[in-house]
Design a protein around this motif. Structure first.
Motif, PDB file in Angstrom:
ATOM      1  N   THR A 103      10.141  47.313 -10.995  1.00 46.41           N
ATOM      2  CA  THR A 103       9.696  46.293 -11.946  1.00 46.41           C
ATOM      3  C   THR A 103       8.310  46.529 -12.522  1.00 46.41           C
ATOM      4  OG1 THR A 103       8.744  44.919 -10.183  1.00 46.41           O
ATOM      5  CG2 THR A 103      11.063  44.544 -10.737  1.00 46.41           C
ATOM      6  N   LEU A 104       7.563  47.478 -11.980  1.00 47.89           N
ATOM      7  CA  LEU A 104       6.158  47.581 -12.325  1.00 47.89           C
ATOM      8  C   LEU A 104       5.915  47.864 -13.806  1.00 47.89           C
ATOM      9  CD1 LEU A 104       3.360  47.384 -11.154  1.00 47.89           C
ATOM     10  CD2 LEU A 104       3.437  49.812 -10.624  1.00 47.89           C
ATOM     11  N   SER A 105       6.659  48.811 -14.374  1.00 48.16           N
ATOM     12  CA  SER A 105       6.383  49.194 -15.759  1.00 48.16           C
ATOM     13  C   SER A 105       6.591  48.027 -16.718  1.00 48.16           C
ATOM     14  CB  SER A 105       7.282  50.359 -16.174  1.00 48.16           C
ATOM     15  OG  SER A 105       8.644  50.006 -16.033  1.00 48.16           O
ATOM     16  N   ASP A 106       7.599  47.219 -16.457  1.00 48.42           N
ATOM     17  CA  ASP A 106       7.890  46.081 -17.334  1.00 48.42           C
ATOM     18  C   ASP A 106       6.878  44.950 -17.156  1.00 48.42           C
ATOM     19  OD1 ASP A 106       9.570  44.512 -19.154  1.00 48.42           O
ATOM     20  OD2 ASP A 106      10.008  43.324 -17.379  1.00 48.42           O
ATOM     21  N   ALA A 107       6.384  44.798 -15.919  1.00 51.04           N
ATOM     22  CA  ALA A 107       5.550  43.634 -15.608  1.00 51.04           C
ATOM     23  C   ALA A 107       4.058  43.890 -15.759  1.00 51.04           C
ATOM     24  CB  ALA A 107       5.833  43.173 -14.173  1.00 51.04           C
ATOM     25  N   THR A 108       3.634  45.142 -15.776  1.00 51.01           N
ATOM     26  CA  THR A 108       2.211  45.452 -15.712  1.00 51.01           C
ATOM     27  C   THR A 108       1.403  44.799 -16.818  1.00 51.01           C
ATOM     28  OG1 THR A 108       2.554  47.553 -14.592  1.00 51.01           O
ATOM     29  CG2 THR A 108       0.503  47.295 -15.785  1.00 51.01           C
ATOM     30  N   TYR A 109       1.848  44.918 -18.073  1.00 57.56           N
ATOM     31  CA  TYR A 109       1.043  44.393 -19.180  1.00 57.56           C
ATOM     32  C   TYR A 109       0.925  42.871 -19.100  1.00 57.56           C
ATOM     33  CZ  TYR A 109       4.995  42.556 -21.906  1.00 57.56           C
ATOM     34  OH  TYR A 109       6.065  41.823 -22.342  1.00 57.56           O
ATOM     35  N   LYS A 110       1.966  42.199 -18.608  1.00 59.26           N
ATOM     36  CA  LYS A 110       1.930  40.744 -18.470  1.00 59.26           C
ATOM     37  C   LYS A 110       0.987  40.324 -17.337  1.00 59.26           C
ATOM     38  CE  LYS A 110       6.698  39.985 -20.060  1.00 59.26           C
ATOM     39  NZ  LYS A 110       8.031  39.477 -19.671  1.00 59.26           N
ATOM     40  N   THR A 111       1.145  40.981 -16.184  1.00 63.06           N
ATOM     41  CA  THR A 111       0.341  40.572 -15.034  1.00 63.06           C
ATOM     42  C   THR A 111      -1.140  40.854 -15.252  1.00 63.06           C
ATOM     43  OG1 THR A 111       0.802  42.693 -13.943  1.00 63.06           O
ATOM     44  CG2 THR A 111       2.221  40.852 -13.377  1.00 63.06           C
ATOM     45  N   LYS A 112      -1.476  41.925 -15.954  1.00 58.16           N
ATOM     46  CA  LYS A 112      -2.883  42.227 -16.206  1.00 58.16           C
ATOM     47  C   LYS A 112      -3.545  41.127 -17.039  1.00 58.16           C
ATOM     48  CE  LYS A 112      -3.058  47.262 -15.739  1.00 58.16           C
ATOM     49  NZ  LYS A 112      -3.269  48.555 -16.438  1.00 58.16           N
ATOM     50  N   ARG A 113      -2.807  40.594 -17.995  1.00 54.30           N
ATOM     51  CA  ARG A 113      -3.358  39.515 -18.826  1.00 54.30           C
ATOM     52  C   ARG A 113      -3.668  38.282 -17.968  1.00 54.30           C
ATOM     53  NH1 ARG A 113      -2.005  40.144 -24.512  1.00 54.30           N
ATOM     54  NH2 ARG A 113      -0.714  41.985 -24.853  1.00 54.30           N
ATOM     55  N   ILE A 114      -2.720  37.919 -17.113  1.00 56.33           N
ATOM     56  CA  ILE A 114      -2.892  36.720 -16.292  1.00 56.33           C
ATOM     57  C   ILE A 114      -3.879  36.975 -15.153  1.00 56.33           C
ATOM     58  CG2 ILE A 114      -1.710  35.011 -14.860  1.00 56.33           C
ATOM     59  CD1 ILE A 114      -1.186  34.881 -17.932  1.00 56.33           C
ATOM     60  N   THR A 115      -3.899  38.200 -14.630  1.00 52.73           N
ATOM     61  CA  THR A 115      -4.886  38.542 -13.597  1.00 52.73           C
ATOM     62  C   THR A 115      -6.297  38.291 -14.100  1.00 52.73           C
ATOM     63  OG1 THR A 115      -3.460  40.243 -12.624  1.00 52.73           O
ATOM     64  CG2 THR A 115      -5.793  40.381 -12.124  1.00 52.73           C
ATOM     65  N   ALA A 116      -6.577  38.710 -15.332  1.00 60.83           N
ATOM     66  CA  ALA A 116      -7.912  38.515 -15.911  1.00 60.83           C
ATOM     67  C   ALA A 116      -8.252  37.031 -16.019  1.00 60.83           C
ATOM     68  CB  ALA A 116      -7.974  39.176 -17.279  1.00 60.83           C
ATOM     69  N   ALA A 117      -7.267  36.224 -16.396  1.00 57.01           N
ATOM     70  CA  ALA A 117      -7.501  34.783 -16.527  1.00 57.01           C
ATOM     71  C   ALA A 117      -7.722  34.138 -15.163  1.00 57.01           C
ATOM     72  CB  ALA A 117      -6.318  34.131 -17.242  1.00 57.01           C
ATOM     73  N   VAL A 118      -6.930  34.521 -14.172  1.00 57.73           N
ATOM     74  CA  VAL A 118      -7.084  33.966 -12.822  1.00 57.73           C
ATOM     75  C   VAL A 118      -8.457  34.322 -12.260  1.00 57.73           C
ATOM     76  CG1 VAL A 118      -6.265  34.111 -10.435  1.00 57.73           C
ATOM     77  CG2 VAL A 118      -4.619  33.867 -12.299  1.00 57.73           C
ATOM     78  N   LYS A 119      -8.888  35.539 -12.471  1.00 57.22           N
ATOM     79  CA  LYS A 119     -10.221  35.948 -11.996  1.00 57.22           C
ATOM     80  C   LYS A 119     -11.313  35.098 -12.639  1.00 57.22           C
ATOM     81  CE  LYS A 119      -9.261  40.774 -10.758  1.00 57.22           C
ATOM     82  NZ  LYS A 119      -9.511  42.205 -11.093  1.00 57.22           N
TER      83      LYS A 119
END
Length: 272
Positions: free
Chosen positions: A150-166
């Motif tokens: 699942t990583l390739s499909d999810a990476t761009y989405k999770t990076k966006r939300i990771t930045a917001a959570v941080k």
């Protein structure tokens, strides 16, 4: 003889962006404890007695998915306990389950209900394994196998939300419009993706982060606490806002909580 054992495990380097830690708890005495919203979803494997949560009038399944919650709850067990728990980073659980984390909001859901053959097979291995160190290895092997798919499909989405959570964890008062800008999304797109991955809307999650920040402040203060100082450091508008929100998430005012337990921030404390 009364025995209790609590062990924490650090995830491997590849999994650390997704998993905060694992923990194992064993006890042969009755359990009656209060728990607060921690801001991180979990998968729980009960190798012995499951836990009863009166606020939901529910007994956890042997395999339980615990989503984001916005209320304090009691945990009860009358028999021996042995549980293995995966604590995910706030945004990461859906990467492994392939379903929105929002489905588990304020719920304790049986892991068997999502009909994941791979997860069911993992649970069977955990329940058949007596060595909990080996159980953690089984979990890591499963997580790594899921990430490969699942990583390739999810990476761009999770990076966006990771930045917001941080950003929320640094400055809980950050407006949603600014968070969406950090994620490079429109406000509506950001709120939809945040809710799907984190399992709760951004404003509600910010409230939990503020509460956990307050617990962290109290955790490291000795003697009488300075409520105005804690309110400011945690991102509350003022002291009355702090006390009101704190009671909402814990069931206690800050000073009354100190009389029944030692404050501890799960979100801002790393046990490993």
């Amino acid at each position: 003889m009364i025995q209790e054992e609590f062990n924490f495990y650090k995830p491997c380097k590849l999994l650390q962006p997704y998993v905060r830690y694992y923990w194992v708890f064993k006890s042969n005495q009755r359990l009656n404890t209060l728990t607060f919203p921690i801001g991180c979803p979990q998968i729980i494997f009960h190798k012995q007695a499951p836990l009863y949560i009166p606020e939901l009038n529910r007994i956890q399944d042997r395999l339980t998915i615990s989503g984001q919650v916005n209320f304090s709850s009691h945990l009860y067990a009358d028999e021996n306990i042995e549980m293995v728990v995966v604590v995910f980073q706030p945004h990461a659980m859906s990467t492994f389950l392939n379903v929105p984390t929002s489905l588990f909001y304020n719920q304790e859901v049986s892991g068997y209900d999502i009909e994941s053959t791979n997860l069911n097979e993992l649970a069977a291995r955990i329940f058949d394994c007596e060595d909990n160190n080996r159980c953690i290895n089984h979990i890591e092997e499963w997580l790594l196998s899921q990430i490969a798919d699942t990583l390739s499909d999810a990476t761009y989405k999770t990076k966006r939300i990771t930045a917001a959570v941080k950003q929320i964890c640094i400055a809980p008062a950050t407006p949603v419009a600014e968070l969406s800008s950090i994620a490079c999304l429109s406000k509506k797109q950001f709120e939809r993706l945040f809710n799907s991955l984190v399992g709760i809307n951004p404003k509600e999650y910010t409230r939990i982060v503020r509460f956990q920040k307050a617990l962290e402040q109290m955790q490291h203060q000795s003697g009488e606490i300075n409520q105005a100082q804690i309110a400011y450091a945690s991102g509350y508008a003022d002291q009355s806002h702090f006390i009101r929100e704190f009671k909402k998430f814990s069931g206690y005012t800050p000073t009354s909580l100190l009389k029944v337990s030692n404050p501890y921030s799960d979100l801002f404390t790393s046990p490993v």
